[in-house]
Design an enzyme around this catalytic site. Structure first.
Site, short mmCIF file in Angstrom:
data_model
loop_
_atom_site.label_atom_id
_atom_site.label_comp_id
_atom_site.label_asym_id
_atom_site.label_seq_id
_atom_site.Cartn_x
_atom_site.Cartn_y
_atom_site.Cartn_z
N PHE A 154 0.81 -1.22 0.00
CA PHE A 154 0.00 0.00 0.00
C PHE A 154 0.84 1.27 0.00
CE2 PHE A 154 0.83 -0.31 4.58
CZ PHE A 154 1.06 1.03 4.89
N LYS A 178 -1.23 -7.12 -9.23
CA LYS A 178 -2.19 -7.28 -8.12
C LYS A 178 -1.78 -6.24 -7.08
CE LYS A 178 -3.00 -8.55 -4.47
NZ LYS A 178 -3.41 -7.55 -3.43
N CYS A 286 9.68 1.70 3.23
CA CYS A 286 10.59 0.59 3.54
C CYS A 286 12.02 1.11 3.70
CB CYS A 286 10.56 -0.46 2.46
SG CYS A 286 11.18 0.16 0.92
N GLU A 388 9.37 -4.09 12.74
CA GLU A 388 9.10 -2.97 11.83
C GLU A 388 7.76 -2.36 12.26
OE1 GLU A 388 7.95 -3.92 7.75
OE2 GLU A 388 9.10 -2.20 7.07
P1 NAD Z 1 1.59 -6.73 2.91
O1 NAD Z 1 2.63 -7.78 2.95
O2 NAD Z 1 0.49 -6.77 3.90
O3 NAD Z 1 0.88 -6.71 1.48
C1 NAD Z 1 1.63 -6.73 0.29
C2 NAD Z 1 0.82 -7.42 -0.80
O4 NAD Z 1 0.60 -8.79 -0.42
C3 NAD Z 1 -0.55 -6.79 -1.02
O5 NAD Z 1 -0.84 -6.76 -2.40
C4 NAD Z 1 -1.49 -7.74 -0.28
O6 NAD Z 1 -2.77 -7.78 -0.84
C5 NAD Z 1 -0.79 -9.08 -0.45
N1 NAD Z 1 -1.11 -10.00 0.65
C6 NAD Z 1 -1.42 -9.68 1.93
N2 NAD Z 1 -1.66 -10.78 2.65
C7 NAD Z 1 -1.48 -11.83 1.82
C8 NAD Z 1 -1.56 -13.25 1.99
N3 NAD Z 1 -1.88 -13.79 3.17
N4 NAD Z 1 -1.30 -14.03 0.93
C9 NAD Z 1 -0.97 -13.49 -0.26
N5 NAD Z 1 -0.88 -12.16 -0.48
C10 NAD Z 1 -1.13 -11.34 0.55
O7 NAD Z 1 2.37 -5.31 2.96
P2 NAD Z 1 1.75 -3.86 3.12
O8 NAD Z 1 1.26 -3.68 4.51
O9 NAD Z 1 0.86 -3.56 1.99
O10 NAD Z 1 3.07 -2.98 2.90
C11 NAD Z 1 3.97 -2.67 3.92
C12 NAD Z 1 5.16 -3.59 3.90
O11 NAD Z 1 5.81 -3.52 2.63
C13 NAD Z 1 6.23 -3.19 4.91
O12 NAD Z 1 6.71 -4.35 5.52
C14 NAD Z 1 7.31 -2.54 4.05
O13 NAD Z 1 8.60 -2.58 4.58
C15 NAD Z 1 7.22 -3.36 2.82
N6 NAD Z 1 7.82 -2.69 1.68
C16 NAD Z 1 9.03 -3.14 1.27
C17 NAD Z 1 9.67 -2.51 0.22
C18 NAD Z 1 11.01 -2.97 -0.24
O14 NAD Z 1 11.44 -2.56 -1.30
N7 NAD Z 1 11.71 -3.83 0.50
C19 NAD Z 1 9.06 -1.43 -0.41
C20 NAD Z 1 7.81 -1.00 0.03
C21 NAD Z 1 7.18 -1.65 1.09
#
Ligand code: NAD
Length: 505
Positions: A154, A178, A286, A388
């Site tokens: 997000f 997605k 991140c 985090e």
């Molecule tokens: P999230 O892991 O909750 O969601 C990421 C994606 O995975 C979304 O599209 C979501 O719909 C999907 N998802 C969620 N639960 C799932 C499941 N059980 N099975 C399959 N898919 C699922 O992450 P978020 O809260 O949207 O984003 C924040 C996180 O992203 C933080 O941990 C941040 O550090 C990380 N992030 C990392 C980077 C990087 O480059 N390393 C960049 C941006 C964000």
């Protein structure tokens, strides 16, 4: 319910918006007012498979389209993003909460990947070796994989998808995005702009959804590669499941980024850096700095003396307020989770210098705001240090020596970004060499590589072998083929039954 919503959300499949039919939805908030403004349709397996079928059908023609023509679509897309910058930024800010300037900055970082992808003809050039044996030449080429998928978080609804699909598409693949179900509007608009830019139907598709959609992408044989950006537990699951289904997977995950301040650091530079890196985008980055490690007490004391008043007067507000420096966090759940971490920090014995739990913004009392928060005297056993938090909470850890600073950073499970602030070139060089982190800044708090380099962490911040965008993006979205050629007029060596030294074939 429908009448209270401000707008409809659909999928984008085969060049058009398609209504969701699963009957399952997820709420989209405007976090500045804490109100649900739309519902994201959550695709069923069959709906995802219809997007995969469209992408699969579009692949043969698109992969045969010359790279220069694929680049032309990227050039057009670039112009359209610039033309629609204000509109896209508003879509991002309305569903995410970040300030308009911050949203525009993130779109520009994504745009830079589009610009890099415009040079795809140059990037796909292979290598050639003449006369590797008598009359034999060898050359290699990079060919696209097929249908690729991206699963995005997000926090950067424009930039993170644009780390992926411009590279994938320019390389000749077709793509299914997605996006986060929390803020999908930007991805749907980018899909429309790609069609307007001349991208053939089916080359880029957006399916909204949750685990069911993701699991369909992870297990369908037609999907060749998965790029994921999000939290570590989900990324690890996606990496393991994707690999078990024979897909190429890159999963960029969570972070806890440390900034080391040495006693000789320029404290004004440190304070400016911390303000932006810890509190920009409400800490939902991140690459946010969430821990300052002070080597010796004097650097921490000097920093806090200047930082505390700056943080206390930080202007927090909705994206519609052009004076706001920091917006809300994404949802009421996220707001409670972050406040829960502040409670835990107090209970664990850290010293709470500024408490963001009770902040209210006038006129936006139900908004998902958390005020900028600072903890001092944090130790590595506390949950505010290990986890985090993904919110505007800064932890200050004090150590006695540089070696201790290196040790705690290297022992942390995450390894996305880090920085050292110092005037000492030896210390900076030693830090860059020894630190177990993927992206390192020297007096640069958020060392995000430009689009022509590649972005990625180490340890549990990245699963897979490839960083994202830049040269690594080309490698991830293509596979190499090596061709060895002899023409009848070349030298003949007769029948050969064993390998020979010197490259004889
Ligand atoms: P999230 O892991 O909750 O969601 C990421 C994606 O995975 C979304 O599209 C979501 O719909 C999907 N998802 C969620 N639960 C799932 C499941 N059980 N099975 C399959 N898919 C699922 O992450 P978020 O809260 O949207 O984003 C924040 C996180 O992203 C933080 O941990 C941040 O550090 C990380 N992030 C990392 C980077 C990087 O480059 N390393 C960049 C941006 C964000």
């Amino acid at each position: 319910m429908a009448s209270q919503l401000e707008y409809d959300l659909k999928h984008y499949i085969n060049g058009q918006q398609v209504a969701g039919i699963s009957g399952r939805y997820s709420s989209v908030y405007n976090p500045a007012i804490g109100k649900v403004i739309s519902q994201t349709p959550l695709a069923s397996g069959d709906e995802v498979r219809s997007a995969i079928a469209a992408a699969h059908a579009a692949f043969p023609a698109w992969s045969e389209t010359p790279p220069g023509k694929r680049a032309q679509v990227m050039f057009n897309f670039r112009s359209l993003i610039i033309e629609h910058m204000d509109e896209i930024a508003t879509l991002v800010s309305r569903e995410h909460g970040k300030t308009i300037d911050d949203a525009k900055g993130s779109i520009t970082r994504g745009l830079e990947v589009v610009e890099f992808a415009c040079g795809i003809s140059q990037l796909l050039k292979g290598e050639y070796s003449e006369n590797v044996a008598g009359g034999v030449d060898t050359w290699n080429m990079r060919q696209p994989l097929g249908v690729c998928a991206g699963i995005t978080p997000f926090n950067f609804p424009a930039m993170v998808p644009m780390w992926m699909f411009p590279m994938a598409i320019a390389c000749g693949n077709t793509f299914i995005l997605k996006p986060s179900e929390k803020n999908p509007s930007c991805s749907l608009r980018l899909a429309e702009l790609l069609t307007e830019a001349g991208l053939p139907n089916g080359v880029f598709n957006v399916v909204n959804g949750d685990k069911e959609a993701v699991d369909t992408l992870l297990t369908d044989d037609r999907v060749q590669a998965i790029s994921f950006v999000g939290s570590t537990p989900i990324g690890e699951y996606i990496y393991q499941t994707g690999c078990a289904n024979n897909k190429r997977v890159q999963a960029l995950c969570g972070a806890k980024n440390h900034m080391v301040i040495m006693e000789d650091a320029d404290i004004d530079q440190v304070v400016d850096a911390v303000m932006g890196a810890a509190y920009g985008s409400a800490g939902e980055r991140c690459m946010a700095i969430s821990v300052v490690v002070s080597v010796g007490d004097s650097a921490a004391d000097a920093m806090l003396e200047k930082l505390v008043p700056r943080v206390s007067s930080l202007k927090v507000g909705p994206y519609t307020d052009s004076e706001a420096e920091m917006g809300p966090v994404i949802t009421p759940e996220s707001q409670s989770r972050i406040k829960g971490y502040i409670d835990a920090g107090v209970a664990e014995g850290a010293s709470l210098l500024i408490d963001g739990r009770d902040l209210t913004v006038k006129g936006h009392e139900n908004g998902c705001f958390v005020g900028a928060t600072i903890f001092d005297q944090v130790t590595p056993d506390m949950s505010i240090y290990t986890d985090e938090i993904f919110g505007p909470v800064l932890c200050v850890v004090r150590v006695e020596t540089y070696e201790e600073a290196v040790k705690i950073i290297n022992e942390h499970e995450y390894g996305n970004g880090t920085a050292i602030f110092t005037r000492d070139g030896d210390a900076a060089r030693n830090f860059a060499h020894r630190i177990q982190i993927g992206m390192v800044g020297v007096n640069v708090p958020i060392p995000v590589p430009m689009a022509f380099h590649s972005f990625g962490g180490w340890k549990r911040s990245l699963f897979g072998d490839h960083h994202i965008h830049g040269p690594e993006g080309v490698r991830f979205y293509t596979r190499m083929k090596t061709v060895t050629t002899r023409w009848p007029s070349g030298m003949r060596s007769g029948a050969v039954f064993n390998f020979k030294a010197g490259g004889e074939h």
